[in-house]
Design a protein around this motif. Structure first.
Motif, short mmCIF file in Angstrom:
data_model
loop_
_atom_site.label_atom_id
_atom_site.label_comp_id
_atom_site.label_asym_id
_atom_site.label_seq_id
_atom_site.Cartn_x
_atom_site.Cartn_y
_atom_site.Cartn_z
N CYS A 10 42.01 32.90 28.43
CA CYS A 10 41.66 34.31 28.33
C CYS A 10 40.48 34.92 28.54
O CYS A 10 40.44 35.99 29.03
CB CYS A 10 42.37 34.75 26.84
N PHE A 164 42.45 42.38 33.17
CA PHE A 164 42.64 42.36 31.79
C PHE A 164 44.08 42.56 31.66
O PHE A 164 44.73 41.93 30.50
CB PHE A 164 41.94 43.31 31.19
N ARG A 165 44.78 43.52 32.02
CA ARG A 165 46.19 43.86 31.79
C ARG A 165 46.98 42.74 32.69
O ARG A 165 48.09 42.47 32.39
CB ARG A 165 46.73 45.39 31.92
N THR A 168 44.33 38.35 31.64
CA THR A 168 44.05 38.04 30.30
C THR A 168 45.34 38.47 29.64
O THR A 168 45.59 37.51 28.79
CB THR A 168 43.00 39.22 29.69
N LEU A 169 45.98 39.22 29.68
CA LEU A 169 47.24 39.52 28.94
C LEU A 169 48.55 38.75 29.05
O LEU A 169 49.08 37.97 28.19
CB LEU A 169 47.79 41.07 29.08
N ALA A 172 47.02 35.54 27.02
CA ALA A 172 47.02 35.85 25.66
C ALA A 172 48.45 36.00 25.07
O ALA A 172 48.35 35.46 24.05
CB ALA A 172 46.55 37.38 25.38
N ASN A 183 47.61 41.88 22.78
CA ASN A 183 47.17 43.13 23.29
C ASN A 183 45.72 43.27 22.76
O ASN A 183 44.89 43.64 23.33
CB ASN A 183 47.79 44.24 22.80
N GLN A 186 43.33 40.75 24.72
CA GLN A 186 43.10 41.50 25.92
C GLN A 186 41.85 42.77 25.76
O GLN A 186 41.02 42.95 26.58
CB GLN A 186 43.92 41.67 26.83
N CYS A 189 38.28 41.76 25.14
CA CYS A 189 37.51 41.09 26.21
C CYS A 189 37.40 42.36 27.18
O CYS A 189 36.23 42.63 27.84
CB CYS A 189 38.70 40.42 26.90
N PHE A 190 38.32 43.39 27.35
CA PHE A 190 38.09 44.68 28.16
C PHE A 190 36.78 45.39 27.57
O PHE A 190 36.17 45.76 28.20
CB PHE A 190 39.26 45.38 27.93
N GLY A 211 47.29 48.24 27.69
CA GLY A 211 48.10 47.02 27.46
C GLY A 211 49.31 47.34 26.99
O GLY A 211 50.26 46.93 27.42
#
Length: 277
Positions: A10, A164-165, A168-169, A172, A183, A186, A189-190, A211
């Motif tokens: 992630c 990220f979406r 990472t998502l 996650a 959600n 991520q 992290c954003f 997200g």
């Protein structure tokens, strides 16, 4: 150990995105210093440093654009392999005639919710906001140049949504079956990706909404579209609707509450839109 690896995955897009920004600046700084040293052979170290800083500030918008382009290529290739080497689908498929009004409502609600947060911060912690505004000015993002507009409206939404979406998502959701947990991860992290407290606060809120949109439409195109619209509103439209507005704390809360209601209405309408689709 397996759980730890999932958490580490992630963080990888965040680390990679920050590394691209950092390395772009470092590499250019080294090349710039070498060039100035050759052009000013008799100059002292402080003189070379001062000249390097002045020239660096002039090209900061260009460097931001370059880092966004690199991020897009890196993230797109990465996402392609993570998603099972599937080619992106039709960007229109999965949307309806209701989607654009939904996105516009969410754009207005989200942008002015963030503006309300900034106004409240300006009252509760003016020094914090002053530092943020100085950072924006130093990065060249306050001035509307072709480079900053292209980076903000086109390249940033694509690269950041992929990181990220997209990535990472994706990882996650393997950590927790509850979407709100994934959600939140991520979005955090954003927020960290923006590397300052003020921007991190409202970027985290944006990340939560982006997200949610990505999950509802099951499409990165949806979150990219909303991200681009919000950046458009923040860059151009917001200044036209609220020119040099400095409301009191009470009015700031009123703006925050009103825009939150608009955002909630947009998300509610989005639910109906995705149910029809």
């Amino acid at each position: 150990m397996k759980k730890f690896l999932q958490y580490f995955k992630c963080l990888l897009p965040l680390i990679a995105g920050l590394a691209v920004q950092l390395l772009t600046g470092i590499i250019y700084s080294i090349l710039l210093t070498v060039q100035i040293t050759a052009q000013m052979p008799g100059a002292s170290g402080p003189e070379i440093q001062a000249e390097a800083v002045a020239r660096y500030m002039e090209v900061t918008p260009s460097l931001i654009l370059i880092s966004h382009i690199i991020t897009i290529f890196m993230a797109a290739l990465w996402f392609y392999f993570v998603s099972g080497r599937r080619l992106p689908g039709n960007p229109i498929k999965g949307f309806s005639f209701l989607t654009i009004p939904v996105m516009l409502l969410c754009m207005i609600g989200l942008q002015y919710t963030c503006s309300g947060i900034l106004m409240i911060i300006s009252h509760l912690s003016p020094d914090l906001l002053t530092g943020y505004m100085q950072l924006l000015e130093a990065s060249g993002l306050e001035s509307l140049t072709p480079f900053t507009l292209i980076a903000t409206l086109f390249f940033a939404p694509i690269g950041e949504e992929l990181l990220f979406r997209g990535l990472t998502l994706h990882w996650a959701k393997k950590i927790s079956s509850r979407f709100w947990v994934a959600n939140l991860l991520q979005a955090m992290c954003f927020g960290i990706f923006h590397a300052n407290i003020v921007q991190g606060i409202y970027a985290m809120l944006m990340g939560l909404v982006f997200g949610y949109v990505r999950e509802k439409y099951q499409s990165l195109y949806a979150s990219i579209l909303l991200h681009a619209l919000v950046n458009l509103c923040g860059t151009i439209i917001s200044g036209l609707l609220l020119p040099d507005l400095e409301p009191g704390l009470g009015m700031s809360f009123a703006i925050l509450c009103g825009s939150s209601i608009v955002l909630a209405a947009g998300l509610k309408l989005m639910q109906k839109d995705t149910e029809k689709i």
